[in-house]
Design a protein around this motif. Structure first.
Motif, PDB file in Angstrom:
ATOM      1  N   ASP A 437       0.819  -1.227   0.000  1.00 25.69           N
ATOM      2  CA  ASP A 437       0.000   0.000   0.000  1.00 25.69           C
ATOM      3  C   ASP A 437       0.843   1.263   0.000  1.00 25.69           C
ATOM      4  N   GLY A 438       1.983   1.223   0.674  1.00 26.86           N
ATOM      5  CA  GLY A 438       2.850   2.408   0.681  1.00 26.86           C
ATOM      6  C   GLY A 438       3.236   2.783  -0.743  1.00 26.86           C
ATOM      7  N   GLU A 439       3.494   1.750  -1.563  1.00 31.04           N
ATOM      8  CA  GLU A 439       3.843   2.021  -2.967  1.00 31.04           C
ATOM      9  C   GLU A 439       2.619   2.510  -3.736  1.00 31.04           C
ATOM     10  N   TYR A 440       1.488   1.853  -3.490  1.00 36.28           N
ATOM     11  CA  TYR A 440       0.275   2.290  -4.200  1.00 36.28           C
ATOM     12  C   TYR A 440      -0.027   3.755  -3.893  1.00 36.28           C
ATOM     13  N   GLN A 441       0.165   4.112  -2.641  1.00 36.44           N
ATOM     14  CA  GLN A 441      -0.111   5.503  -2.264  1.00 36.44           C
ATOM     15  C   GLN A 441       0.863   6.441  -2.973  1.00 36.44           C
ATOM     16  N   ALA A 442       2.155   6.096  -2.895  1.00 32.76           N
ATOM     17  CA  ALA A 442       3.177   6.967  -3.480  1.00 32.76           C
ATOM     18  C   ALA A 442       2.931   7.164  -4.967  1.00 32.76           C
ATOM     19  N   MET A 443       2.472   6.086  -5.638  1.00 34.42           N
ATOM     20  CA  MET A 443       2.261   6.201  -7.082  1.00 34.42           C
ATOM     21  C   MET A 443       1.213   7.242  -7.409  1.00 34.42           C
ATOM     22  N   LYS A 444       0.162   7.295  -6.591  1.00 32.46           N
ATOM     23  CA  LYS A 444      -0.909   8.245  -6.893  1.00 32.46           C
ATOM     24  C   LYS A 444      -0.565   9.670  -6.462  1.00 32.46           C
ATOM     25  N   ALA A 445       0.564   9.812  -5.796  1.00 30.70           N
ATOM     26  CA  ALA A 445       1.022  11.176  -5.477  1.00 30.70           C
ATOM     27  C   ALA A 445       1.966  11.681  -6.575  1.00 30.70           C
ATOM     28  N   ARG A 446       2.285  10.792  -7.556  1.00 27.25           N
ATOM     29  CA  ARG A 446       3.238  11.183  -8.623  1.00 27.25           C
ATOM     30  C   ARG A 446       2.507  11.301  -9.957  1.00 27.25           C
ATOM     31  N   GLY A 448       2.035   9.344 -14.284  1.00 21.95           N
ATOM     32  CA  GLY A 448       1.989   8.117 -15.089  1.00 21.95           C
ATOM     33  C   GLY A 448       3.368   7.517 -15.326  1.00 21.95           C
ATOM     34  N   ALA A 449       4.354   8.372 -15.556  1.00 24.65           N
ATOM     35  CA  ALA A 449       5.709   7.880 -15.831  1.00 24.65           C
ATOM     36  C   ALA A 449       6.227   7.103 -14.622  1.00 24.65           C
ATOM     37  N   TYR A 450       5.948   7.639 -13.455  1.00 18.36           N
ATOM     38  CA  TYR A 450       6.391   7.000 -12.208  1.00 18.36           C
ATOM     39  C   TYR A 450       5.722   5.623 -12.054  1.00 18.36           C
ATOM     40  N   VAL A 451       4.414   5.566 -12.380  1.00 23.31           N
ATOM     41  CA  VAL A 451       3.687   4.304 -12.266  1.00 23.31           C
ATOM     42  C   VAL A 451       4.260   3.289 -13.260  1.00 23.31           C
ATOM     43  N   ARG A 452       4.571   3.769 -14.480  1.00 19.87           N
ATOM     44  CA  ARG A 452       5.143   2.858 -15.480  1.00 19.87           C
ATOM     45  C   ARG A 452       6.445   2.244 -14.944  1.00 19.87           C
ATOM     46  N   GLU A 453       7.250   3.138 -14.365  1.00 24.37           N
ATOM     47  CA  GLU A 453       8.558   2.672 -13.898  1.00 24.37           C
ATOM     48  C   GLU A 453       8.433   1.759 -12.675  1.00 24.37           C
ATOM     49  N   LYS A 454       7.725   2.235 -11.686  1.00 24.24           N
ATOM     50  CA  LYS A 454       7.729   1.514 -10.401  1.00 24.24           C
ATOM     51  C   LYS A 454       6.790   0.316 -10.359  1.00 24.24           C
ATOM     52  N   PHE A 455       5.673   0.419 -11.095  1.00 23.47           N
ATOM     53  CA  PHE A 455       4.696  -0.674 -11.014  1.00 23.47           C
ATOM     54  C   PHE A 455       4.851  -1.636 -12.199  1.00 23.47           C
ATOM     55  N   PHE A 456       4.630  -1.087 -13.393  1.00 23.19           N
ATOM     56  CA  PHE A 456       4.704  -1.987 -14.560  1.00 23.19           C
ATOM     57  C   PHE A 456       6.153  -2.379 -14.859  1.00 23.19           C
ATOM     58  N   GLY A 457       7.087  -1.574 -14.361  1.00 21.48           N
ATOM     59  CA  GLY A 457       8.495  -1.830 -14.669  1.00 21.48           C
ATOM     60  C   GLY A 457       9.085  -3.033 -13.950  1.00 21.48           C
ATOM     61  N   LYS A 458       8.305  -3.695 -13.118  1.00 21.82           N
ATOM     62  CA  LYS A 458       8.878  -4.778 -12.316  1.00 21.82           C
ATOM     63  C   LYS A 458       9.186  -6.027 -13.145  1.00 21.82           C
TER      64      LYS A 458
END
Ligand SMILES: Cc1ncc(C[n+]2csc(CCOP(=O)(O)OP(=O)(O)O)c2C)c(N)n1
Ligand SMILES: [Mg+2]
Length: 1007
Positions: A437-446, A448-458
Motif C-alpha cells: 500500500d505504501g507504494e500504491y499511495q506513493a504512485m498516486k502522489a506522482r 503516469g511515468a512514475y507508475v510505469r517505472e515503479k509498477f509496470f516496470g517490475k
C-alpha cells in the motif's frame, strides 16, 4: 376432570415465599397464564399454569413458603388439548410465512457460457509448472462447464482430502488482489453516466468550497476535504440508485455516513434544495441557529442526521446492532419485513479501532443480510498509510471472510479490464499482489511515468503489457472506488445477498482530484485550505463550470432548479422515496402505566429484606402485566441475568434468538429454564457491554428509525457501565436515545466481595457529564417506583429526549412505606426529601444528607446521636446529587443574570434553608458526588465518601475502611458540631476512642 397444579422445579431453591396471588377461585384461566409469584432472596418469578380451565380451589396464600411439588391449586380442566409449544403471535406468523414465501427456491445455478480462459498463477517456487497448468486447466474447465459453485465444492473437497491424508494445508483467507466480481457478472447501471458525473463534480466542488470558505473566514474552524473527495462515488451511486428513504409506504434504509465525509452530504442537500448557501456558509458555526454541524450529530441537527459516527469505531458496532435490532423487531412481529437495509460507511484507518471489527462475528452469526459495510480504502488515515508495508484490503478481506461475511472487493476500475484480460502470463496480478500500500499511495502522489517505472516496470511481461499506453493513459487507470460502474455492480450484488452480511471493500485515493495540494499525500487528511492554483486545478479536474473569477471568489455552483442536473438528482431521489439523510419520527407515545401498578412498592416490606435490584426486577415483572408497556420493554443484559435475579424472564418472555431453540436446554424441566425463541423479548448479549449498549441505543432510537416507541432497559454491573462504554453513552445521548440504564450491584462498599475492579464509586459522576442523562441513586423501593414511573412518563409518554441512569444495589434490607407527606414524591424526583427527624432533645442539631445504602448508615448514626449524645438531627434521602446540582446551577445563573429581580430559590435552599445546624453528606461514591451541591447550600457543609480503590471484604469492614459506616458518621458528626462550636470537642474524642478509630490511618486514597 380436576387437575392439581404443583410447584414446578425451581432450581436450587426451597421454601420460597409466595408474594402474590394472581388468580382467584372460580376464575377461568388459560394454559401459561401466571397464577402466583414466588420470591427467593435473590429473584422473583411467576409460576404459570400448565392447564386451561376453571380454578376450583387455591391452596396457598401470600406469605406461605413453598417448595417443588407443593400443591398450588386445583383446576377443573377444560377439554382444550394442551399444546406443547408456545403459540406464535399472529403478526409474527404472517411475517414468517411471507419471508418463507419470498425465499428464492434453491436451484442449480445457471451457468453462463463464457469465453474459455485458463486461470493463470505465477509462482517462482513451482516444482512442476506443467502439472500446475494441467490442474488449472481442469479447474477452468469445471468453471466453464458447471460454474463457480461446483468449482468451490471441488476445491473444498480437495482441501478436506489433503487434510485427511495428513497434509498441513496453509489456509489463506484472501484472494488475488483483483475485483471479486468478474467483468462478465457486473450488473450495469441504467443511470445517465454523463449527468451523474456532472452532478458528482458539483457536489465535490461545493463540499470542498464550503470547507475552504469557512476556513478563510475563521481559520480555527477546520474541516476535511480529502475524506469525501475519496468517497464521492461511493456515496453518489448509493444516493442515485440504492438507498430508499423513509416515507409513508416504506420504513427506509438506514445509512451510517462516515463522520468526516459530512461536507459531501451537505453539498448534495444543497443541490437538492434542502440547504441554502447561507447554511453552507455556516458550516461548523452552530452557536447561532441554522449552522451545520461539523459531523453527523442528531442532537444538533435533529431533522437531518440520524447517526453519530465521528468517534471512530462506534459506527460499525452501532450499525451491526441496528441491523440485528431490525430483525428483532421483525421477528417479534412489531414491524414488517420490508427488506430494509443498514449501510455503514467506514474508513480503512477506522478499521483499526477494536470496536470496528469487534462485533463482525455477531453479524455473521445472526445472518444479517440486511447489513452492508462499505470500507473506503483510500490507504491512508490521518498521519500516513494505514498499512504501508502490507495491504489493508487483503487484510480486511481475510478478517471478514473468516468471520463469515460476504466480501466484495472493488479494487480496480474499468480501465484496467482490458489489461487484466490480456494478462496471459499472470504477471500483472502478480505485481498487483506484490505491491504494498505504501507504494500504491506513493504512485498516486506522482504521475503516469512514475507508475510505469515503479509498477509496470517490475517485470518484462508487465512492461510489454502497457507498451502501447501513454503515461497519460497509465495515469488514467482508475481505482475501483472511483468507478461508478464497478461500485454499482458491487452494491447491486451486496443488496441481493442473502444469509450473510456483506462488506464492500473499495480502493480509492485520499484527496482524489486535489492535485499537488492534497492528493494521496500524507498530509491530505488535514488539508482544509486550497490556494487559488489548487482550486483552479480542482475545477478543471472535474470540469466544474465556473469562471476563473468565480473560482477566485470560491463561489458555490448551483445549477438552476430546472437544469437537467437538479431535475435528475431530484427525480432519482423521488424514485427512491425521498431525501437522505433525514430524521423524522411518527411513533405513537406509550401511555405510562397507572400509578397503582407500583402500589406494592409503596408499602412497607415489614421485616422482609430485599435489595433494590430485586425490587426493580419485581417492578419489571409487574410492568410486563401492563398491556401498553409490556410488549415495548426491551430488557438487555450482558450475561448477568442470574446475578440480578432476572432468570424468571427467560421463560416468561424468552430470549431473542433468530434461529429459535434448536436444542433441549439442560434445565428444561425447571421453571426458569433457558428458553431461546425467535420472538423472544430479552436481548441476552453475552459478555459484551459495548454490544449491549449498541442494542440499547438501537432500541432507544426506535421511535425515529422504526417509528415505534420502545423502552430499552439495560442492566449491567454499575462499574462496567459508563466507565466501560462511555463513548457509546455519549453517542446514545447525541442520538436522543430514550430508555433506562440500570447500574446494578452498585456502590463501592455495597458490592462487598468483588473487589477493586468491580466496586463503583464514580458512575454517578460519569453520568452527570452527559447533559440529557437523568440519574438517581435511590435507597428504598418506593423511591425506585416513583423515579421509574416518572421516567416512563417523561420519556415514552411525553417524548422528552432524555434517558435515565438508576443505580440499584444487591444489599438486602427491609424497605419502609412511602412517607405520608404529599411533597415526598416531588422531593424524590427533584433529588431530596426529609425521611426522618430526630428531635427529642431540642438542643443541638445536625443535618444528614445520605444517598443509596449509606442513607441507612446515616439513619442508624442519627439514632445513636440522639440516644447516646442527645444530638438531634434531620435525615434527608438524597435520591440525586446530580439533579440537585443541575437545579442549583440553573437557579444561581438566573439570579446572577437578573440582579435586579427577586432571587429564586434552588430546591436545595428550599429544603435546607430553614433548617438548623451544619450539614454532613455521604454516599457510597466519591466525596465529589455530594460535594456537587456545596455551593448552593449556604451553610457549613462536610462530606464523607468512598474515595480510593475498592477492595474485597465484608460490607461492614469496607464501610469502616472508607469511613462511611454509622460509627464514623456519629464520630464525624460530633467532630463537625465541635468545629462549628456547637458542642465541646471531647465528645468527638470520646467517640474516636469508643469506636477505636485510628486517627493515624492514611486517607483511603493512599492505600
Ligand atoms: C475515536 C477517534 N479517534 C481519533 C479520531 C481522529 N481522526 C479523525 S479522522 C482520522 C483518520 C481517519 O482515517 P480513515 O478512517 O482511514 O478515514 P479517511 O478519512 O481516510 O476516509 C482520525 C485519526 C476520531 N475521529 N475518532
Ligand atoms: Mg482512510
Amino acid at each position: 376432570m380436576t387437575e392439581k397444579l404443583l410447584v414446578p422445579d425451581i432450581g436450587d431453591f426451597e421454601n420460597v415465599e409466595v408474594i402474590e396471588l394472581l388468580v382467584k377461585e372460580g376464575q377461568e384461566i388459560k394454559k401459561s397464564d401466571p397464577v402466583v409469584t414466588i420470591e427467593s432472596d435473590k429473584s422473583s418469578v411467576e409460576i404459570p399454569s400448565i392447564f386451561s380451565g376453571k380454578i376450583e380451589s387455591i391452596k396457598v396464600k401470600v406469605g406461605d413458603k413453598v417448595s417443588k411439588g407443593d400443591l398450588i391449586l386445583s383446576i377443573f380442566k377444560s377439554n382444550q388439548s394442551p399444546t406443547t409449544s408456545q403459540p406464535i403471535p399472529k403478526d409474527t406468523e404472517n411475517l414468517i410465512q411471507e419471508a418463507e414465501n419470498s425465499l428464492e427456491k434453491k436451484q442449480k445455478p445457471k451457468v453462463e457460457k463464457k469465453e474459455k480462459s485458463t486461470i493463470q498463477v505465477v509462482s517462482e517456487g513451482d516444482l512442476d509448472p506443467l502439472e500446475t497448468n494441467e490442474w488449472l486447466e481442469s479447474l477452468s474447465a469445471v468453471i466453464e462447464k458447471d460454474g463457480n459453485q461446483r468449482a468451490h465444492y471441488l476445491i473444498k473437497e480437495l482441501i478436506n482430502k489433503a487434510y485427511m491424508e495428513g497434509a498441513n494445508i496453509p489456509y489463506t483467507q484472501s484472494t488475488p488482489y483483483i475485483n471479486t466480481i468478474p467483468v462478465n457478472e457486473e450488473k450495469k447501471s441504467n443511470g445517465d453516466q454523463n449527468i451523474e458525473r456532472r452532478i458528482r463534480s458539483l457536489i465535490r466542488w461545493n463540499a470542498a468550497a464550503m470547507v475552504v470558505r469557512a476556513n478563510k473566514k475563521f481559520p480555527e474552524l477546520g474541516g476535511h476535504i480529502g475524506t469525501f473527495a475519496s468517497a464521492a462515488t461511493l456515496y453518489d451511486v448509493g444516493m442515485n440508485h440504492f438507498w430508499r428513504a423513509k416515507n409513508n409506504k416504506f420504513g427506509g434504509d438506514l445509512i451510517y455516513f462516515q463522520g468526516h465525509s459530512a461536507p459531501g452530504m451537505y453539498a448534495r442537500a444543497f443541490l437538492e434544495g434542502r440547504l441554502n448557501e447561507k447554511q453552507l456558509d455556516s458550516f461548523r458555526q452552530e452557536v447561532n441557529p441554522g449552522g451545520l454541524s461539523s459531523y453527523p450529530h442528531p442532537w444538533l441537527m435533529p431533522n437531518f442526521w440520524q447517526f453519530p459516527t465521528v468517534s471512530m469505531g462506534l459506527g460499525p458496532m452501532l450499525a451491526i446492532y441496528q441491523a440485528r435490532y431490525m430483525k428483532y423487531l421483525i421477528n417479534r412481529g412489531l414491524i414488517k419485513d420490508e427488506g430494509r437495509k443498514v449501510w455503514a460507511f467506514l474508513g480503512d484507518g477506522e478499521m483499526d479501532e477494536p470496536e470496528s471489527l469487534g462485533a463482525i462475528g455477531l453479524a455473521a452469526r445472526e445472518n444479517l443480510d440486511n447489513l452492508i459495510f462499505v470500507v473506503n480504502c483510500n490507504l491512508q488515515r490521518l498521519d500516513g498509510p494505514v498499512r504501508g508495508n502490507g495491504k489493508i484490503i487483503q487484510e480486511l478481506e481475510g478478517i471478514f471472510r473468516g468471520a463469515g461475511w460476504n466480501v466484495i472487493k472493488v479494487i480496480w476500475g474499468s480501465y484496467w479490464d482490458p489489461l487484466l484480460a490480456n494478462d496471459k502470463t499472470g504477471h500483472l496480478i502478480k505485481t498487483m499482489n506484490e505491491t504494498v500500500d505504501g507504494e500504491y499511495q506513493a504512485m498516486k502522489a506522482r504521475d503516469g511515468a512514475y507508475v510505469r517505472e515503479k509498477f509496470f516496470g517490475k517485470y518484462q511481461e508487465t512492461i510489454d503489457l502497457v507498451s502501447n499506453l501513454s503515461d497519460k493513459d497509465i495515469w488514467r487507470l482508475n481505482r475501483g472506488g472511483h468507478d461508478p460502474h464497478k461500485v454499482f455492480a458491487a452494491y447491486d450484488k451486496a443488496s441481493k445477498n442473502t444469509g450473510s452480511p456483506t462488506v464492500v471493500i473499495a480502493k480509492t485515493i485520499k484527496g482524489y482530484g486535489m492535485g499537488k495540494s492534497g492528493e494521496s499525500v500524507n498530509t491530505t487528511h488535514q488539508t482544509k485550505k486550497l490556494d487559488i492554483d489548487d482550486l483552479m486545478y480542482y475545477r478543471d479536474r472535474f470540469d466544474v463550470p465556473l469562471t476563473d473569477k468565480q473560482v477566485k471568489n470560491i463561489e458555490y455552483y448551483k445549477p438552476d432548479q430546472n437544469s437537467p442536473e437538479v431535475k435528475y438528482i431530484k427525480e432519482k431521489r423521488l424514485k427512491l422515496g425521498g431525501f437522505i439523510p433525514e430524521r423524522t419520527t411518527y411513533a405513537k407515545p406509550i401511555k405510562a402505566p397507572p400509578k397503582d401498578i407500583f402500589d406494592n412498592m409503596k408499602v412497607s416490606t415489614g421485616s422482609k429484606e430485599m435489595s433494590t435490584t430485586m425490587a426493580l426486577v419485581r417492578m419489571l415483572t409487574n410492568l410486563l402485566r401492563d398491556k401498553n408497556v409490556a410488549p415495548r420493554l426491551v430488557p438487555i443484559i450482558p450475561d448477568e441475568a442470574r446475578t440480578f435475579g432476572m432468570e424468571g424472564f427467560f421463560q416468561k418472555i424468552g430470549i431473542y434468538a433468530h434461529e429459535g431453540q434448536k436444542y433441549e436446554p439442560e434445565d428444561s424441566a425447571q421453571l426458569s429454564s433457558y428458553r431461546e425463541d425467535r420472538s423472544g423479548q430479552v436481548l441476552e448479549e453475552g459478555i459484551n457491554e459495548a454490544g449491549a449498549m449498541s442494542s440499547w441505543i438501537a432500541a432507544g432510537t426506535s421511535y425515529t428509525n422504526h417509528d415505534i416507541e420502545m423502552i430499552p432497559i439495560y442492566l449491567f454491573y454499575s462499574m462496567f457501565g459508563f466507565q466501560r462504554i462511555g463513548d457509546f453513552a455519549w453517542a446514545g445521548a447525541d442520538s436522543q436515545s430514550r430508555g433506562f440504564l440500570i447500574g446494578a450491584t452498585a456502590g463501592r462498599t455495597t458490592l462487598a466481595g468483588e473487589g477493586l475492579q468491580h466496586q463503583d464509586g464514580h458512575s454517578h459522576l460519569l453520568a452527570s457529564t452527559i447533559p440529557n442523562c437523568v440519574s438517581y441513586d435511590p435507597t428504598f423501593h418506593y423511591e425506585l417506583a416513583v423515579i421509574f414511573r416518572e421516567g416512563l412518563r417523561r420519556m415514552h409518554e411525553k417524548k422528552e429526549n432524555i434517558f435515565y441512569y438508576i443505580t440499584t444495589m444487591n444489599e438486602n434490607y427491609p424497605h419502609p412505606a412511602i412517607p405520608k407527606d404529599k411533597s415526598c414524591e416531588e422531593g424524590i424526583l427533584k433529588g431530596m426529601y426529609k425521611i426522618r427527624e430526630f428531635n427529642k432533645n431540642k438542643k443541638t442539631k445536625i443535618q444528614f444528607l445520605g444517598s443509596g445504602t449509606i442513607l441507612r448508615e446515616m439513619i442508624a448514626g442519627a439514632e445513636i446521636l440522639q440516644n447516646e449524645y442527645q444530638i438531634d438531627s434531620e435525615v434527608w434521602s438524597i435520591t440525586s446529587f446530580n439533579e440537585l446540582r443541575r437545579d442549583g446551577l440553573e437557579v444561581e445563573r438566573f439570579n446572577l443574570l437578573n440582579p435586579d429581580k427577586e432571587p429564586k430559590e434552588s430546591y436545595i435552599e428550599r429544603s435546607l434553608g430553614k433548617t438548623e445546624g451544619p450539614i454532613l453528606a455521604a454516599s457510597d461514591y466519591m466525596r465529589i458526588n455530594s460535594d456537587q451541591i456545596r455551593p448552593y447550600v449556604n451553610k457549613s457543609f462536610y462530606s464523607l465518601g468512598t474515595d480510593g480503590f475498592g477492595r474485597s471484604d465484608t460490607r461492614k469492614n469496607l464501610r469502616k475502611f472508607f469511613e462511611v459506616d454509622k460509627e464514623h458518621i456519629v464520630t464525624y458528626g460530633l467532630s463537625v458540631l465541635a468545629k462549628e462550636q456547637l458542642i465541646a470537642s471531647k465528645y468527638a474524642k470520646d467517640a474516636i476512642k469508643k469506636y477505636k478509630i485510628d486517627t493515624n490511618k492514611p486517607m483511603p486514597t493512599k492505600l
